[in-house]
Design a protein around this motif. Structure first.
Motif: not given
Length: 664
Positions: A372-381, A409-415, A426-434, A478-480
């Motif tokens: 599980t992990f994510n990255f957002t626009i704030n994690d990118c240059p 996975y989830y993909l959108g633009a939200s804090a 442009t509050d982009y995020y990519f979240r690999m739920q699992s 269960k963890a993920a």
């Protein structure tokens, strides 16, 4: 041996005249005593205790002798001998609603309740506690309901509440979730049978069919299209059919020999996974904690975190017990009632019967890794780096699926990392739920992910993968996969299955990535999966009605639009239409594919092809054979085109279940 419960209706002479269905007045004979309508058949090794408690012709003959009023006793007879029942002359009428002349009077419901063994519930909407003008008003209970409204347990343990109230009609929601200051019944069912035996389900089926009532079935209410709702309906609640049994060496009629698990209709995915782990095996179920294993999930095909290894949930079924639309209880397998068996393995729930249990294959204990992990626009240059990271995921989907993995996975633009706040955000995020890697170590999973992660690193994207590994599937799952938020009515979704060819063709793959970005730029969000319905470790069975597009799918992509809790129906209608229209982007990329019916769009164009493909003609023919009166109905189900929900909300017909159900 007759199965009795102490509650009975003695001295029926105390009961006054009954308003019969032909509007004539009849009386109930005196000097008789009415008891539970059920008998316990000789124990059968393959049946659960509640499945041995059945309704038979002999039991119904006793009921008739006790009542001594043919008009009343005929309300409970089976469909194959009901020539005098209302259903024979009302098949092409609207379903009877409360307030109609033919709606059963209180006495009839009382008799029904006694025959059920006092298992009939007259429910009120769950949030009714919050409304001072309601007799149920209770400020303390309102606080509890409101506080838990977004959790699954609150809805699954209630007789009528569903997890997607948009399709119920939003008629009674707690403060903060409602769009009006009122609470009405809406399309929450009027009566509920809290089923604990087959006999009770048979009685409910016969009663609804013979009285031309709308009938719905609920386990948990976890359904994207609100199939467990129905205005004025009688509901069969299967939630407490929780029996489980493990067979170390099951011999199926299709030739399978090996471990298997039998699960009651109320068993949920987490319970099935726990039971499998306790017996040292693995079973196929959904990703969401609260999904009911034996209901519409499996009947609709059922994708799983293990599908890329072992295929669809419907592929696993070896046998099932079913109460059919005529009220008869059958076993369906490869050699018994094989056409029913075929239909209920992929042809959709709420179609021809009520499944009381399923027996499914079990596989050896499966070591599994989840990430599980994510990255957002704030994690990118910059934004370009973010979208390069997303594109790299799409570029690697084929290799991920070929390795037998599954990604959610989830993909959108939200804090808040959920949904998209507004078009142009442009509050982009990519979240690999699992990311689920069955039969792989952490090191092997890292090696598989390396090509994608190398791109993320090259773009200076910050991300922190969280790995879980165990010698079984249940613990990392269960963890993920935490319980997801439900209960809000703020999202409209549509979906598409994307075949392998899309990811093998450079142009189509690029268009698929570009569609992801375009959806977000236009204010939509994506909840997607990489997986296939053809497991790499097995050969898919040929005797299922699973949508053929699943066999070639490499991604299942859900696109959604959002609105606020207090949105008007006009806003919801415009958003819904926009989502359906925008999905043409994915439909054009994969024109010969389809969509997963359980997570599909109520407005999906050409639903027969999209949800059922080449199977639809046979499915429809079987629907007419086994349910000619249209007792079982659900939006998007087989045969639904023959009916319309005359929605009372400010929406077009059949946009939710809050309306009278009538033939088209």
């Amino acid at each position: 041996m007759k199965h009795f419960i102490a509650s009975s209706l003695p001295a029926l002479a105390l009961l006054r005249a009954v308003h019969a269905q032909d509007t004539t007045t009849t009386t109930v004979a005196s000097g008789t005593s009415l008891t539970v309508a059920a008998t316990t058949v000789a124990p059968v090794a393959t049946l659960f205790p509640g499945e041995t408690v059945q309704l038979t012709d002999e039991v119904l003959a006793d009921v008739s002798a006790s009542i001594q009023n043919e008009t009343i006793s005929n309300l409970f007879v089976f469909g194959d001998n009901s020539s005098t029942t209302v259903s024979k002359r009302d098949w092409r009428r609207c379903k009877t609603m409360p307030g109609d002349l033919l709606w059963p009077i209180g006495l009839i419901w009382e008799i029904f309740d006694i025959l059920l063994g006092r298992r009939l519930i007259k429910p009120t909407p769950l949030a009714a506690y919050c409304y001072p003008d309601r007799p149920e008003y209770d400020a303390t209970k309102c606080t509890s309901v409101s506080g838990g409204w977004l959790t699954s347990e609150v809805h699954e343990d209630d007789p009528t509440s569903i997890m997607c109230p948009l399709y119920e009609g939003r008629t009674c929601m707690p403060p903060g979730f409602n769009y009006t200051g009122t609470c009405t019944q809406g399309s929450y069912p009027t009566y509920v049978v809290n089923a604990s035996s087959v006999a009770q389900i048979q009685l409910a089926v016969n009663f609804a069919r013979n009285l031309n009532l709308r009938l719905v079935v609920k386990n948990t209410g976890h359904d994207f299209n609100g199939k467990a709702a129905g205005k004025g309906a009688l509901s069969i609640w299967t939630h407490w059919l929780k029996d489980t049994k493990f067979y170390p060496n099951y011999r199926a009629t299709n030739g399978y020999v090996g471990p298997a698990i039998k699960a009651g209709a109320g068993v949920q995915v987490f319970e099935a996974y726990e039971f499998a782990k306790a017996n040292g095996v693995t079973v196929i179920g959904g990703e969401a904690v609260t999904v009911g294993l034996a209901g519409g999930y499996t009947a609709g095909g059922g994708h799983s975190p293990l599908s890329s290894i072992y295929g669809m949930a419907a592929d696993q079924v070896l046998s099932m017990e079913v109460v059919m639309a005529d009220g008869r209880f059958i076993t369906a397998s490869a050699t018994q009632n094989s056409d029913v068996f075929w239909m209920l393995r992929g042809g959709g729930g709420s179609t021809i019967g009520v499944v009381t249990s399923v027996t499914i294959k079990a596989y050896p204990k499966l070591p599994t890794t989840t990430v599980t992990f994510n990255f957002t626009i704030n994690d990118c240059p910059n934004a370009d780096a973010f979208w390069t990271g997303v594109e790299a995921y799409v570029d690697n989907v084929e290799s991920f699926v070929d390795a037998g993995t599954y990604g959610y996975y989830y993909l959108g633009a939200s804090a808040f990392l959920i949904g998209t706040d507004y078009a142009g955000s442009t509050d982009y995020y990519f979240r690999m739920q699992s990311f689920v890697a069955p039969n792989m170590t952490i090191e092997e999973t890292q090696a598989l992910l390396a090509p994608w992660f190398e791109v993320l690193d090259s773009q200076n994207i910050t991300y922190t993968p969280w790995y879980n590994h165990a010698d079984n599937f249940y613990d990392p799952w269960k963890a993920a996969f935490p319980q997801e938020a439900v209960g809000a009515a703020m999202v409209k979704t549509a979906s598409r299955l994307m075949p392998r060819s899309v990811f093998q063709d450079d142009d189509l793959r690029q268009r698929t990535y570009a569609a992801h970005k375009d959806a977000i730029d236009k204010g939509l969000f994506i909840a997607g999966f990489h997986l296939t319905g053809t497991g790499k470790a097995v050969v898919p069975p040929t005797d299922t009605s699973v949508l053929p597009a699943w066999r070639d799918a490499y991604a299942h992509i859900i696109v959604g639009g959002q609105f606020t809790s207090d949105a008007t129906w006009a806003t919801i209608e415009s958003t819904s239409l926009f989502v359906t229209q925008w999905m043409d982007v994915f439909r054009e990329i994969a024109p010969d594919s389809g969509a997963y019916m359980s997570e599909g769009d109520l407005l999906e164009p050409n639903q027969k092809q999209a949800f059922y493909g080449a199977n639809y003609a046979r499915l429809y023919a079987l629907k007419q054979k086994y349910d000619p009166s249209g007792l079982f109905f659900a939006l998007t189900a087989v045969g639904s085109e023959d009916w319309e929900v005359q929605v009372t909300d400010d929406l077009p017909y059949s946009w939710n279940n809050n309306g009278r159900l009538c033939p088209v």
